[in-house]
Design an enzyme around this catalytic site. Structure first.
Site, PDB file in Angstrom:
ATOM      1  N   HIS A   1      -0.552   0.519  -9.588  1.00 33.78           N
ATOM      2  CA  HIS A   1      -1.294  -0.414  -8.732  1.00 33.78           C
ATOM      3  C   HIS A   1      -1.799  -1.593  -9.573  1.00 33.78           C
ATOM      4  O   HIS A   1      -3.002  -1.861  -9.643  1.00 33.78           O
ATOM      5  CB  HIS A   1      -2.451   0.285  -8.021  1.00 33.78           C
ATOM      6  CG  HIS A   1      -2.934  -0.464  -6.800  1.00 33.78           C
ATOM      7  ND1 HIS A   1      -3.344   0.159  -5.656  1.00 33.78           N
ATOM      8  CD2 HIS A   1      -3.070  -1.796  -6.549  1.00 33.78           C
ATOM      9  CE1 HIS A   1      -3.720  -0.738  -4.753  1.00 33.78           C
ATOM     10  NE2 HIS A   1      -3.554  -1.942  -5.280  1.00 33.78           N
TER      11      HIS A   1
ATOM     12  N   ARG B   1       0.846  -1.187   0.000  1.00 34.63           N
ATOM     13  CA  ARG B   1       0.000   0.000   0.000  1.00 34.63           C
ATOM     14  C   ARG B   1       0.887   1.244   0.000  1.00 34.63           C
ATOM     15  O   ARG B   1       1.949   1.268   0.634  1.00 34.63           O
ATOM     16  CB  ARG B   1      -0.896   0.024   1.250  1.00 34.63           C
ATOM     17  CG  ARG B   1      -2.076  -0.932   1.191  1.00 34.63           C
ATOM     18  CD  ARG B   1      -3.122  -0.504   0.161  1.00 34.63           C
ATOM     19  NE  ARG B   1      -4.260  -1.419   0.102  1.00 34.63           N
ATOM     20  CZ  ARG B   1      -4.386  -2.430  -0.758  1.00 34.63           C
ATOM     21  NH1 ARG B   1      -3.447  -2.658  -1.658  1.00 34.63           N
ATOM     22  NH2 ARG B   1      -5.464  -3.206  -0.746  1.00 34.63           N
TER      23      ARG B   1
HETATM   24  P1  NDP Z   1      -1.706 -11.656   4.800  1.00 36.11           P
HETATM   25  O1  NDP Z   1      -2.654 -11.164   5.811  1.00 36.11           O
HETATM   26  O2  NDP Z   1      -1.814 -13.069   4.343  1.00 36.11           O
HETATM   27  O3  NDP Z   1      -0.210 -11.454   5.310  1.00 36.11           O
HETATM   28  C1  NDP Z   1       0.188 -10.335   6.039  1.00 36.11           C
HETATM   29  C2  NDP Z   1       1.550 -10.586   6.646  1.00 36.11           C
HETATM   30  O4  NDP Z   1       2.017  -9.393   7.265  1.00 36.11           O
HETATM   31  C3  NDP Z   1       1.541 -11.665   7.716  1.00 36.11           C
HETATM   32  O5  NDP Z   1       2.689 -12.465   7.607  1.00 36.11           O
HETATM   33  C4  NDP Z   1       1.579 -10.859   9.021  1.00 36.11           C
HETATM   34  O6  NDP Z   1       2.205 -11.550  10.096  1.00 36.11           O
HETATM   35  C5  NDP Z   1       2.424  -9.684   8.598  1.00 36.11           C
HETATM   36  N1  NDP Z   1       2.199  -8.517   9.457  1.00 36.11           N
HETATM   37  C6  NDP Z   1       1.037  -7.845   9.670  1.00 36.11           C
HETATM   38  N2  NDP Z   1       1.225  -6.825  10.520  1.00 36.11           N
HETATM   39  C7  NDP Z   1       2.533  -6.862  10.870  1.00 36.11           C
HETATM   40  C8  NDP Z   1       3.342  -6.083  11.733  1.00 36.11           C
HETATM   41  N3  NDP Z   1       2.836  -5.035  12.428  1.00 36.11           N
HETATM   42  N4  NDP Z   1       4.626  -6.409  11.867  1.00 36.11           N
HETATM   43  C9  NDP Z   1       5.154  -7.451  11.194  1.00 36.11           C
HETATM   44  N5  NDP Z   1       4.457  -8.244  10.344  1.00 36.11           N
HETATM   45  C10 NDP Z   1       3.152  -7.943  10.192  1.00 36.11           C
HETATM   46  O7  NDP Z   1      -1.821 -10.666   3.549  1.00 36.11           O
HETATM   47  P2  NDP Z   1      -1.550 -10.976   2.014  1.00 36.11           P
HETATM   48  O8  NDP Z   1      -0.214 -11.608   1.897  1.00 36.11           O
HETATM   49  O9  NDP Z   1      -2.706 -11.660   1.414  1.00 36.11           O
HETATM   50  O10 NDP Z   1      -1.536  -9.479   1.409  1.00 36.11           O
HETATM   51  C11 NDP Z   1      -0.624  -8.514   1.856  1.00 36.11           C
HETATM   52  C12 NDP Z   1      -0.982  -7.144   1.309  1.00 36.11           C
HETATM   53  O11 NDP Z   1      -0.654  -7.039  -0.067  1.00 36.11           O
HETATM   54  C13 NDP Z   1      -2.463  -6.778   1.342  1.00 36.11           C
HETATM   55  O12 NDP Z   1      -2.868  -6.363   2.635  1.00 36.11           O
HETATM   56  C14 NDP Z   1      -2.546  -5.651   0.323  1.00 36.11           C
HETATM   57  O13 NDP Z   1      -2.355  -4.412   0.971  1.00 36.11           O
HETATM   58  C15 NDP Z   1      -1.377  -5.938  -0.617  1.00 36.11           C
HETATM   59  N6  NDP Z   1      -1.838  -6.275  -1.965  1.00 36.11           N
HETATM   60  C16 NDP Z   1      -1.472  -5.462  -3.011  1.00 36.11           C
HETATM   61  C17 NDP Z   1      -1.854  -5.765  -4.294  1.00 36.11           C
HETATM   62  C18 NDP Z   1      -1.405  -4.941  -5.443  1.00 36.11           C
HETATM   63  O14 NDP Z   1      -1.886  -5.144  -6.566  1.00 36.11           O
HETATM   64  N7  NDP Z   1      -0.475  -4.024  -5.255  1.00 36.11           N
HETATM   65  C19 NDP Z   1      -2.688  -6.947  -4.584  1.00 36.11           C
HETATM   66  C20 NDP Z   1      -2.993  -7.731  -3.419  1.00 36.11           C
HETATM   67  C21 NDP Z   1      -2.577  -7.395  -2.166  1.00 36.11           C
HETATM   68  P3  NDP Z   1       1.543 -12.863  10.762  1.00 36.11           P
HETATM   69  O15 NDP Z   1       1.466 -13.891   9.662  1.00 36.11           O
HETATM   70  O16 NDP Z   1       2.499 -13.270  11.808  1.00 36.11           O
HETATM   71  O17 NDP Z   1       0.194 -12.451  11.258  1.00 36.11           O
HETATM   72  C1  OXD Z   2      -5.688  -5.887  -3.243  1.00 38.53           C
HETATM   73  C2  OXD Z   2      -5.251  -4.919  -4.238  1.00 38.53           C
HETATM   74  O1  OXD Z   2      -5.561  -5.610  -2.041  1.00 38.53           O
HETATM   75  O2  OXD Z   2      -5.508  -5.130  -5.439  1.00 38.53           O
HETATM   76  O3  OXD Z   2      -6.165  -6.965  -3.632  1.00 38.53           O
HETATM   77  O4  OXD Z   2      -4.600  -3.931  -3.898  1.00 38.53           O
END
Ligand code: NDP
Ligand code: OXD
Length: 312
Positions: A275, A227
């Site tokens: 994006h 993000r």
């Molecule tokens: P998940 O919820 O599966 O994974 C999030 C990870 O971040 C987990 O490993 C979590 O740890 C870790 N995490 C969360 N908060 C913290 C923190 N404060 N400190 C350290 N680690 C932290 O999410 P996804 O992998 O599915 O997606 C990640 C992000 O990718 C989405 O939220 C979105 O914003 C972005 N995205 C962007 C897209 C784009 O087109 N640019 C498309 C899709 C997604 P733990 O496992 O230990 O809880």
């Molecule tokens: C998502 C994105 O969060 O597209 O899936 O950013």
């Protein structure tokens, strides 16, 4: 007319999503917010992407909210989100694969100095540039969740040294696990290419700032596909100019579309995409929604649930 399903987005046009949902479930009754004839009491399911704050709470019989994306920050940041209503997010192999392609592409791009080669090409300069072997390059992924784990697993066979930073300890073969704030400095100190795949939460907002990025080895590169609000833009630009960062691949920005006057458009060390790292496939999400609604109508529970207490 009343309908149990409401499509609610300030960004996406409904047509493609509605036709995709209807093709899988022709009998599904769907209405589009803010149509005047929506009866709030009839709405049981909301299919949303960046809904305006305060609207979801106006449907008293909501049974489930479906996010059209993986990231749910724009939904959970609504102070009026009805917290008893389950929130199901996008977890799908097509989206995961797309993100992994993006990460692998840009890890290689930064490691193999493709940005520098393109600059030389523009100058018609025939010059070979050295790059370390993959085995010598340390890739650190912030966020070792669904997307980060898959990207890490696909990078391991290329020979990179992989590590990940998450809230909790992970056990992914070939990937060194760091977790929590206390282990962040050690994670950063051993990362040459930093990939951000964190969810946006109050804890992670602005995490790509001067103080954090300065803990990377000099000349590290940054890939942010999570993000825009993870990044403090002026800090990233300054660190690029100072050479602490050698390059950045950015897919997301605090303001989207990126304004024409932004320095990111023309910065020689920045590669950007609009994006577009991993778009949701309407058919895949529609299948998830239709199947979940059918299961819930039989008394089942939704999957891919967001932990509202954690915000992701
Ligand atoms: P998940 O919820 O599966 O994974 C999030 C990870 O971040 C987990 O490993 C979590 O740890 C870790 N995490 C969360 N908060 C913290 C923190 N404060 N400190 C350290 N680690 C932290 O999410 P996804 O992998 O599915 O997606 C990640 C992000 O990718 C989405 O939220 C979105 O914003 C972005 N995205 C962007 C897209 C784009 O087109 N640019 C498309 C899709 C997604 P733990 O496992 O230990 O809880
Ligand atoms: C998502 C994105 O969060 O597209 O899936 O950013």
């Amino acid at each position: 007319m009343t309908a149990p399903v409401l499509f609610l987005s300030t960004v996406f046009k409904p047509d493609i999503w509605l036709s995709s949902l209807k093709s899988l479930s022709p009998g599904l009754a769907i209405q589009v917010w803010p149509d005047a004839d929506v009866t709030p009491e009839a709405v049981r399911y909301a299919v949303v992407w960046r809904p305006p704050h305060g609207v979801l709470r106006t449907f008293p019989n909501l049974a489930c909210v479906f996010s059209l994306g993986a990231g749910v920050d724009a939904i959970v940041s609504d102070p009026d989100y009805p917290r008893h209503v389950p929130l199901s997010r996008m977890i799908d192999p097509t989206l995961t694969q797309a993100m992994t392609e993006y990460v692998v592409l840009h890890v290689l791009y930064n490691h193999r100095r493709q940005r520098d080669f393109e600059a030389l090409q523009r100058l018609r300069k025939w010059r070979a540039l050295n790059a370390p072997r993959a085995e010598q390059v340390r890739v650190g992924i912030m966020g070792l969740g669904v997307l980060g784990t898959d990207a890490a697993q696909k990078l391991v066979p290329l020979g990179y040294q992989l590590s990940g930073w998450s809230m909790t300890r992970k056990h992914v073969p070939g990937v060194r696990s760091f977790c929590g704030q206390p282990e962040l400095p050690a994670f950063l100190a051993q990362t040459d290419i930093l990939v951000c795949l964190l969810p946006l939460t109050p804890e992670t907002q602005g995490i790509l700032n001067r103080s954090v990025l300065s803990q990377l080895p000099k000349g590290a590169s940054l890939i942010n596909a999570a993000r825009g609000a993870h990044m403090v833009p002026e800090d990233v630009l300054a660190l690029l100019d100072e050479g602490l960062l050698s390059g950045a691949t950015l897919d997301v920005f605090p303001e989207e579309p990126l304004p024409p006057e932004s320095q990111f458009w023309t910065h020689p060390k920045v590669t950007l995409t609009p994006h577009a790292a991993a778009a949701t496939d309407p058919r895949a999400i529609s299948r998830h929604i239709v199947e979940t609604i059918a299961a819930m109508e039989r008394g089942g529970a939704p999957g891919n649930l967001v932990d509202l207490s954690k915000g992701y």
